[in-house]
Design an enzyme around this catalytic site. Structure first.
Site, PDB file in Angstrom:
ATOM      1  N   TYR A   1     -43.725  26.935  -8.252  1.00 54.20           N
ATOM      2  CA  TYR A   1     -42.872  25.891  -7.658  1.00 54.20           C
ATOM      3  C   TYR A   1     -43.501  24.510  -7.821  1.00 54.20           C
ATOM      4  O   TYR A   1     -42.879  23.586  -8.354  1.00 54.20           O
ATOM      5  CB  TYR A   1     -42.648  26.201  -6.184  1.00 54.20           C
ATOM      6  CG  TYR A   1     -41.679  25.259  -5.502  1.00 54.20           C
ATOM      7  CD1 TYR A   1     -40.306  25.327  -5.773  1.00 54.20           C
ATOM      8  CD2 TYR A   1     -42.112  24.319  -4.584  1.00 54.20           C
ATOM      9  CE1 TYR A   1     -39.406  24.476  -5.148  1.00 54.20           C
ATOM     10  CE2 TYR A   1     -41.226  23.469  -3.949  1.00 54.20           C
ATOM     11  CZ  TYR A   1     -39.874  23.548  -4.231  1.00 54.20           C
ATOM     12  OH  TYR A   1     -38.979  22.696  -3.604  1.00 54.20           O
TER      13      TYR A   1
ATOM     14  N   ARG B   1     -39.005  29.118   6.170  1.00 54.05           N
ATOM     15  CA  ARG B   1     -39.500  27.779   6.489  1.00 54.05           C
ATOM     16  C   ARG B   1     -39.703  27.640   7.987  1.00 54.05           C
ATOM     17  O   ARG B   1     -39.036  28.292   8.794  1.00 54.05           O
ATOM     18  CB  ARG B   1     -38.550  26.715   5.930  1.00 54.05           C
ATOM     19  CG  ARG B   1     -38.726  26.548   4.437  1.00 54.05           C
ATOM     20  CD  ARG B   1     -37.851  25.468   3.849  1.00 54.05           C
ATOM     21  NE  ARG B   1     -36.538  25.967   3.503  1.00 54.05           N
ATOM     22  CZ  ARG B   1     -35.714  25.337   2.673  1.00 54.05           C
ATOM     23  NH1 ARG B   1     -36.084  24.197   2.117  1.00 54.05           N
ATOM     24  NH2 ARG B   1     -34.528  25.854   2.400  1.00 54.05           N
ATOM     25  N   VAL B   2     -40.601  26.758   8.368  1.00 55.83           N
ATOM     26  CA  VAL B   2     -41.102  26.773   9.739  1.00 55.83           C
ATOM     27  C   VAL B   2     -40.019  26.445  10.769  1.00 55.83           C
ATOM     28  O   VAL B   2     -39.973  27.073  11.838  1.00 55.83           O
ATOM     29  CB  VAL B   2     -42.324  25.840   9.870  1.00 55.83           C
ATOM     30  CG1 VAL B   2     -41.945  24.370   9.640  1.00 55.83           C
ATOM     31  CG2 VAL B   2     -42.984  26.010  11.229  1.00 55.83           C
TER      32      VAL B   2
ATOM     33  N   GLY C   1     -43.944  23.735 -11.465  1.00 50.70           N
ATOM     34  CA  GLY C   1     -42.600  23.700 -12.038  1.00 50.70           C
ATOM     35  C   GLY C   1     -41.901  22.387 -11.758  1.00 50.70           C
ATOM     36  O   GLY C   1     -41.280  21.789 -12.654  1.00 50.70           O
TER      37      GLY C   1
END
Length: 317
Positions: free
Chosen positions: A145, A186-187, A148
């Site tokens: 990621y 995600r948090v 990329g």
């Protein structure tokens, strides 16, 4: 003047909000998505709009439509999803960017590339400014990621320099709001869902690592303003909220706002997880007509909590 606009990843969290906003402004919108992390439920209210078109395709394969603008958002954005198939992730970032840039060149369209704060890696400069080149592990589990997206930025600049493609690059910092996936890892979504279910809130590490949280409406506004800027301002530009919170602080706020009895538990920190995230947004303020985030964290969290309450209630029904 109404435009014909392609949004890759248009059924995702960010893409669905962008589709809705651009339709409201009278544009014709084409939503391209392979529905790996995007959801048809995010755009179900738009499908009867005659100015909205949905196409199911992966951008790693060539695609062409005559359009005026392209927002290239396609790519899993949470570690859970982008690490699930790392090769597919880097293909999306590299081959997908090439395909969209080729399309932009052929149709003389302007393209906005959604990059990320992850290009800064585990930063040694705080807050992060666009001139900072980052501290990224090129061979770690997050590199599919991080690298990329860095490569996608490189491609944009090379298509601009070599082929005069009109490009814009935004570096998106942690964003939250309705239409986030229940299990995206995600948090913000993790904490809210755990709190609403009465489960322990899981903090990775000691809870002192920081993030800056931006509500989705502020991001969409910033992206649209970036697309509309002069030809000379290419970016990259940080789009984020400079308010900085520790993971412990965020967990405590979510517990309070949800009125949950959940406790906080601590787990080992994932490999290469950044210690700090905070954008310097001076460049955005200067070039995007004074853009800055408007939605305070607690206000945005309440909107997101309401969304997940409704989502979980529908699951039970």
């Amino acid at each position: 003047m109404a435009k014909r606009i392609l949004i890759t990843g248009g059924a995702g969290f960010i893409g669905s909000h962008l589709c809705r906003r651009l339709l409201q402004e009278g544009n014709e919108v084409i939503c391209l998505d392979n529905f790996f992390t995007g959801s048809k439920s995010n755009i179900i209210d738009l499908v009867n709009d005659s100015h909205f078109e949905v196409m199911e395709q992966d951008i790693i394969y060539p695609f062409f439509r005559e359009v005026d603008e392209i927002y290239n958002l396609a790519c899993p954005a949470s570690p859970v999803h982008y690490q699930y198939n790392a090769i597919s992730t880097i293909k999306t970032n590299v081959l997908g960017a090439i395909n969209m840039l080729e399309m932009a060149e052929r149709s003389h369209a302007r393209i906005l590339q959604a990059s990320t704060s992850e290009v800064y890696g585990d930063p040694q400069v705080h807050p992060q400014v666009e001139s900072y080149w980052g501290n990224v592990n090129p061979v770690g589990i997050r590199s599919c990621y991080d690298e990329g997206k860095r490569c996608a930025e490189t491609l944009c600049m090379d298509y601009y320099r070599q082929k005069q493609v009109s490009i814009k690059i935004v570096r998106i910092f942690n964003t939250y709001g309705p239409n986030m996936s229940l299990n995206d890892g995600r948090v913000v979504s993790n904490f809210i869902v755990q709190a609403l279910k009465g489960e322990d809130l899981t903090i990775y590490g000691d809870g002192t690592q920081t993030r800056s949280f931006q509500y989705i409406d502020d991001l969409v506004e910033g992206m649209i303003r970036m697309m509309a800027t002069s030809e000379e301002f290419l970016g990259p530009v940080n789009i984020g909220n400079p308010g900085e919170f520790t993971m412990r602080e965020l967990a405590e706020i979510v517990i309070r706002l949800t009125k949950s009895r959940s406790k906080i538990v601590y787990c080992p920190l994932p490999h290469d997880d950044p210690r700090q995230r905070k954008p310097n947004i001076s460049l955005a303020k200067e070039n995007l007509n004074g853009w800055e985030p408007k939605v305070p964290l607690e206000e945005g969290l309440l909107q997101t909590i309401d969304y997940f309450k409704s989502f979980l209630a529908k699951q039970k029904a």
